[in-house]
Scaffold this motif. Structure first.
Motif, PDB file in Angstrom:
ATOM      1  N   HIS A 113       0.983  -1.150   0.017  1.00 31.33           N
ATOM      2  CA  HIS A 113      -0.104  -0.180   0.073  1.00 31.33           C
ATOM      3  C   HIS A 113       0.931   1.141   0.061  1.00 31.33           C
ATOM      4  O   HIS A 113       0.729   2.169  -0.757  1.00 31.33           O
ATOM      5  N   ILE A 126      -6.573   3.025  -3.719  1.00 32.47           N
ATOM      6  CA  ILE A 126      -5.856   3.992  -3.263  1.00 32.47           C
ATOM      7  C   ILE A 126      -6.404   5.497  -3.944  1.00 32.47           C
ATOM      8  O   ILE A 126      -6.634   6.321  -3.563  1.00 32.47           O
ATOM      9  N   GLN A 127      -6.678   5.045  -5.341  1.00 33.27           N
ATOM     10  CA  GLN A 127      -7.068   6.346  -6.175  1.00 33.27           C
ATOM     11  C   GLN A 127      -8.337   6.903  -5.667  1.00 33.27           C
ATOM     12  O   GLN A 127      -8.750   8.216  -5.610  1.00 33.27           O
ATOM     13  N   GLY A 148      -5.562  14.523 -13.047  1.00 28.40           N
ATOM     14  CA  GLY A 148      -5.683  15.338 -11.958  1.00 28.40           C
ATOM     15  C   GLY A 148      -7.195  15.642 -11.573  1.00 28.40           C
ATOM     16  O   GLY A 148      -7.911  15.434 -12.512  1.00 28.40           O
ATOM     17  N   PRO A 149      -7.443  16.598 -10.579  1.00 26.23           N
ATOM     18  CA  PRO A 149      -8.787  17.129 -10.470  1.00 26.23           C
ATOM     19  C   PRO A 149      -9.473  17.696 -11.360  1.00 26.23           C
ATOM     20  O   PRO A 149     -10.441  17.858 -11.718  1.00 26.23           O
ATOM     21  N   GLN A 153      -2.413  10.155   3.086  1.00 26.22           N
ATOM     22  CA  GLN A 153      -2.436   8.557   2.658  1.00 26.22           C
ATOM     23  C   GLN A 153      -1.311   7.852   2.897  1.00 26.22           C
ATOM     24  O   GLN A 153      -1.259   6.533   2.994  1.00 26.22           O
ATOM     25  N   VAL A 162      -3.423  15.653   0.304  1.00 26.62           N
ATOM     26  CA  VAL A 162      -4.132  14.353   0.554  1.00 26.62           C
ATOM     27  C   VAL A 162      -3.384  13.216   0.611  1.00 26.62           C
ATOM     28  O   VAL A 162      -3.330  12.165   1.415  1.00 26.62           O
ATOM     29  N   LEU A 184      -4.288  18.796  -2.988  1.00 28.16           N
ATOM     30  CA  LEU A 184      -4.021  17.277  -3.518  1.00 28.16           C
ATOM     31  C   LEU A 184      -2.814  16.491  -2.846  1.00 28.16           C
ATOM     32  O   LEU A 184      -2.849  15.438  -2.234  1.00 28.16           O
ATOM     33  N   ALA A 234       4.673  10.687  -8.850  1.00 29.75           N
ATOM     34  CA  ALA A 234       4.024  11.121 -10.124  1.00 29.75           C
ATOM     35  C   ALA A 234       3.349  12.569 -10.166  1.00 29.75           C
ATOM     36  O   ALA A 234       3.378  13.311 -11.005  1.00 29.75           O
ATOM     37  N   LEU A 235       2.632  12.761  -8.940  1.00 28.33           N
ATOM     38  CA  LEU A 235       1.989  14.074  -8.798  1.00 28.33           C
ATOM     39  C   LEU A 235       3.132  15.032  -8.822  1.00 28.33           C
ATOM     40  O   LEU A 235       2.972  16.086  -9.385  1.00 28.33           O
ATOM     41  N   LYS A 284     -12.197  17.519   1.540  1.00 26.71           N
ATOM     42  CA  LYS A 284     -11.429  18.576   2.234  1.00 26.71           C
ATOM     43  C   LYS A 284     -12.100  19.910   1.670  1.00 26.71           C
ATOM     44  O   LYS A 284     -12.033  20.982   2.164  1.00 26.71           O
ATOM     45  N   LYS A 285     -12.405  20.006   0.355  1.00 30.83           N
ATOM     46  CA  LYS A 285     -12.921  20.915  -0.403  1.00 30.83           C
ATOM     47  C   LYS A 285     -14.312  21.384  -0.047  1.00 30.83           C
ATOM     48  O   LYS A 285     -14.892  22.482  -0.031  1.00 30.83           O
ATOM     49  N   GLN A 325       2.449   7.184  -6.463  1.00 27.33           N
ATOM     50  CA  GLN A 325       1.257   8.375  -7.005  1.00 27.33           C
ATOM     51  C   GLN A 325       1.762   9.609  -6.474  1.00 27.33           C
ATOM     52  O   GLN A 325       1.715  10.555  -7.236  1.00 27.33           O
ATOM     53  N   ILE A 364      -8.923  10.440  -9.019  1.00 26.31           N
ATOM     54  CA  ILE A 364      -7.657  11.135  -9.291  1.00 26.31           C
ATOM     55  C   ILE A 364      -6.621   9.974  -9.408  1.00 26.31           C
ATOM     56  O   ILE A 364      -6.452   9.191  -8.349  1.00 26.31           O
ATOM     57  N   SER A 365      -5.670   9.985 -10.370  1.00 24.76           N
ATOM     58  CA  SER A 365      -4.495   9.113 -10.379  1.00 24.76           C
ATOM     59  C   SER A 365      -3.404   9.777 -10.875  1.00 24.76           C
ATOM     60  O   SER A 365      -3.254   9.695 -12.254  1.00 24.76           O
ATOM     61  N   PRO A 366      -2.531  10.595 -10.333  1.00 28.05           N
ATOM     62  CA  PRO A 366      -1.296  11.166 -11.134  1.00 28.05           C
ATOM     63  C   PRO A 366      -0.490  10.223 -11.934  1.00 28.05           C
ATOM     64  O   PRO A 366       0.081  10.600 -12.631  1.00 28.05           O
ATOM     65  N   LEU A 367      -0.453   9.158 -11.471  1.00 23.67           N
ATOM     66  CA  LEU A 367       0.230   8.076 -12.418  1.00 23.67           C
ATOM     67  C   LEU A 367      -0.182   7.826 -13.664  1.00 23.67           C
ATOM     68  O   LEU A 367       0.450   7.790 -14.519  1.00 23.67           O
ATOM     69  N   TYR A 426     -10.907  11.878  -0.146  1.00 23.03           N
ATOM     70  CA  TYR A 426     -10.382  12.868   0.725  1.00 23.03           C
ATOM     71  C   TYR A 426     -10.298  14.213  -0.020  1.00 23.03           C
ATOM     72  O   TYR A 426     -10.320  15.472   0.845  1.00 23.03           O
ATOM     73  N   TYR A 427      -9.909  14.218  -1.219  1.00 20.15           N
ATOM     74  CA  TYR A 427      -9.599  15.547  -1.771  1.00 20.15           C
ATOM     75  C   TYR A 427     -11.020  16.469  -1.976  1.00 20.15           C
ATOM     76  O   TYR A 427     -10.967  17.517  -1.532  1.00 20.15           O
ATOM     77  N   ASP A 436      -9.680   6.505  -2.734  1.00 23.95           N
ATOM     78  CA  ASP A 436      -9.381   7.173  -1.303  1.00 23.95           C
ATOM     79  C   ASP A 436      -8.913   8.670  -1.483  1.00 23.95           C
ATOM     80  O   ASP A 436      -9.392   9.433  -0.811  1.00 23.95           O
ATOM     81  N   THR A 437      -7.890   8.691  -2.542  1.00 23.86           N
ATOM     82  CA  THR A 437      -7.448  10.041  -2.887  1.00 23.86           C
ATOM     83  C   THR A 437      -8.581  10.914  -3.271  1.00 23.86           C
ATOM     84  O   THR A 437      -8.868  12.133  -2.808  1.00 23.86           O
TER      85      THR A 437
END
Lengths: 368, 206
Positions: A162, B148-149, B119-120, A194, A190, A187, A172-173, B159-160, A169, B112-115, B155-156, B151-152
């Motif tokens: 995990h 994981i994505q 993005g948002p 995590q 967040v 972001l 990558a961000l 928060k907003k 991630q 959301i998955s930066p990989l 949470y994102y 969850d991201t």
């Protein structure tokens, strides 16, 4: 096949290799607790040990990619290890399909997640290049620690997987921030949270585990080396002095600039020192080898205590590594005081006969 | 594959671009269409073209729609103050099939998955925040995949949203119905124990 006099609980009865490294098609039967394997250089002694390791860990001890484990000019490989665990037959099948897809089955039942297999067939390999654990970078020592902890604590393995996924991630961000020249603090925040959750678990598990493990390693080191130098091991982690939140804050600018994550348990290390100096800087060849064996045998001991039976021990080419007395001390310990299955390789059939001749239940295999 | 006609070949290539369709299956489909009446095939083609050109996305929830507002958003019998946030149209269909949900939706179009370079900004998150601001719903339910994505993303957005929204929930995670404990992985089982339910709730909801 019935194995006689088998008080040990984990035993590999046979293994079949198909297109695995230099083995196009071979079957080996292991009738005894101690197996001595000899043969010329390049004949495949190490590859046979690696095949056993593969069945326990679903990956090679030596190569990074599965394609490298396939025989030259062939496509895909198959390994089948027939174990006995608590007197129940257990067949482990590993298949790499021509397409590159990997399959793993226990008693013909396919695993959905390979991670479920880790730890079921505990196993320790000691190979010539392992001295890297002492002389190499921190990654080698983390990998040693992770491999061991993953076998005794399944939750550790899940948390580690995990953590690594979130870390990918996050990195990558950071890269995407650099490309778009815009930083989304929300972001990033967040992903920090995590990452901190599994990270804190990993730190705590490593901290607790290493407290006892370090004592064990020191004990083994003195036994093997027969010396009384002040050897110290210490768990190094940024988390000792700062929380994850503090780490992310202090590395904030640097992370954005370097586009990778500077703070976290992926930077942990185990520092080994001799007196006041770094062990790898001043230790002799012999001391390094003693330390390597101390680490590996401590791992063996941990697995044994945890499981209630000895792991399989794979000793690759170790006669080159230690002098006669140390060797005999070691063999006495692994062969007499323990009841697990042991595989030992050497280039010289005579030398292996001479060293193992004194023990009961020994089988010799000569590769040609 | 050698085909005797360029027209045939073009059609086969187009079919082969669809997910899960290879060259051979594509050929079989095309040959099947060739055997049909020309008008039937005309209808087939027209339906697809019309679907693509005329379909709309609901301006409120981004679900597919025939008009500006989708049937779910437009329905008077739906609770308009409960929004379920999902990843894709498929999830809307899955939840609708349960017939257990009587609120409305918001389709993000991904997670959301930066990989993967998402993005948002690539998702319908900003429209969602504006929508919440305007509509002031009483509850927001996140029905995203437990990854994981996923969850991201939760949470994102959360928060907003805070402190504006009264109640933010997520679908339960744990042992699958009809599943067996011994086959559940540790993480699922651990989560099920941590988020255990009072028996009266459990039995009543079954």
């Amino acid at each position: 096949m019935q194995v006689q006099n088998r008080p040990h609980l984990l035993h590999l009865n046979s293994i079949s290799l198909l297109q695995f490294k230099n083995y196009l098609q071979s079957d080996f039967q292991f009738r005894q607790r101690i197996v001595g394997i000899s043969g010329k250089n390049g004949i495949g002694k190490t590859n046979l040990l690696d095949a056993i390791y593969y069945c326990c860990f679903t990956k090679s001890y030596f190569t990074k990619s599965d394609a490298q484990n396939v025989s030259d000019g062939k496509q895909g490989f198959r390994l089948e290890g027939n174990f006995h665990l608590n007197n129940t037959p257990q067949a482990v099948t590993c298949v790499l399909r021509e397409t590159g897809k990997k399959e793993l089955a226990l008693n013909q039942e396919l695993y959905v997640k390979f991670s479920d297999h880790i730890g079921k067939f505990p196993c320790i390999m000691i190979a010539p290049d392992d001295v890297q654990i002492i002389t190499g970078g921190s990654e080698e020592r983390r990998q040693f620690l992770d491999t061991l902890l993953s076998q005794i604590d399944h939750d550790y393995l899940l948390q580690l997987i995990h953590y690594n996924k979130v870390l990918l991630q996050r990195n990558a961000l950071l890269k995407s921030f650099a490309e778009s020249r815009r930083v989304d603090e929300n972001l990033l925040q967040v992903l920090n949270e995590q990452l901190a959750r599994p990270g804190a678990v990993l730190f705590e598990k490593r901290r607790v585990f290493l407290q006892e493990f370090i004592v064990l390693v020191r004990k083994f080191y003195q036994q093997i080396s027969g010396e009384n130098y002040p050897v110290h091991l210490e768990y190094i982690s940024q988390l000792h002095s700062s929380s994850f939140k503090e780490l992310f804050d202090s590395f904030h600018e640097k992370d954005l600039a370097l586009q990778r994550t500077g703070g976290g348990v992926h930077r942990d290390d185990i520092a080994i020192s001799l007196g006041n100096a770094s062990f790898k800087a001043i230790a002799s060849q012999g001391q390094r080898k003693s330390m390597l064996f101390a680490l590996k045998l401590s791992a063996f001991e941990v697995l044994k205590n945890r499981n209630g039976f000895s792991p399989i021990l794979l000793l690759d080419d170790i006669f080159e590594k230690l002098d006669e007395t140390r060797m005999d001390n070691l063999l006495n310990w692994v062969c007499r005081e323990n009841n697990g299955q042991i595989f030992i390789t050497d280039t010289h059939p005579e030398r292996i006969h001479q060293h193992l001749g004194n023990f009961n239940s020994v089988q010799f295999i000569v590769l040609s | 594959m050698q085909l005797p006609s360029v027209l045939l070949e073009n059609a086969v290539n187009e079919f082969a671009r669809l997910p899960g369709i290879g060259k051979k299956t594509a050929l079989r489909l095309v040959l099947h269409l060739l055997k049909q009446d020309a008008t039937d095939v005309q209808q087939f083609g027209a339906a697809i073209t019309k679907m693509r050109t005329e379909i709309k996305f609901c301006r409120r929830c981004h679900n597919v729609a025939d008009t500006d507002l989708c049937t779910i958003c437009a329905s008077a019998s739906r609770k308009q103050n409960m929004i379920c946030v999902v990843e894709s149209l498929r999830d809307v269909i899955a939840i609708e099939t349960t017939q257990q949900y009587n609120g409305i939706y918001h389709v993000l179009g991904g997670v959301i998955s930066p990989l993967d370079g998402i993005g948002p900004d690539q998702l319908n998150i900003e429209p969602f925040l504006q929508r919440v601001q305007k509509e002031q719903p009483e509850e927001i339910i996140f029905a995203l995949n437990p990854t994981i994505q996923g969850d991201t993303t939760i949470y994102y957005i959360q928060k907003k949203l805070t402190p504006a929204v009264v109640r933010i929930t997520t679908i339960a995670r744990g042992i699958a119905f009809g599943g067996e404990l011994e086959y559940a992985d540790e993480m699922t089982l651990a989560r099920s124990l941590a988020n255990r339910l009072p028996v009266e709730n459990y039995v009543a909801n079954r």
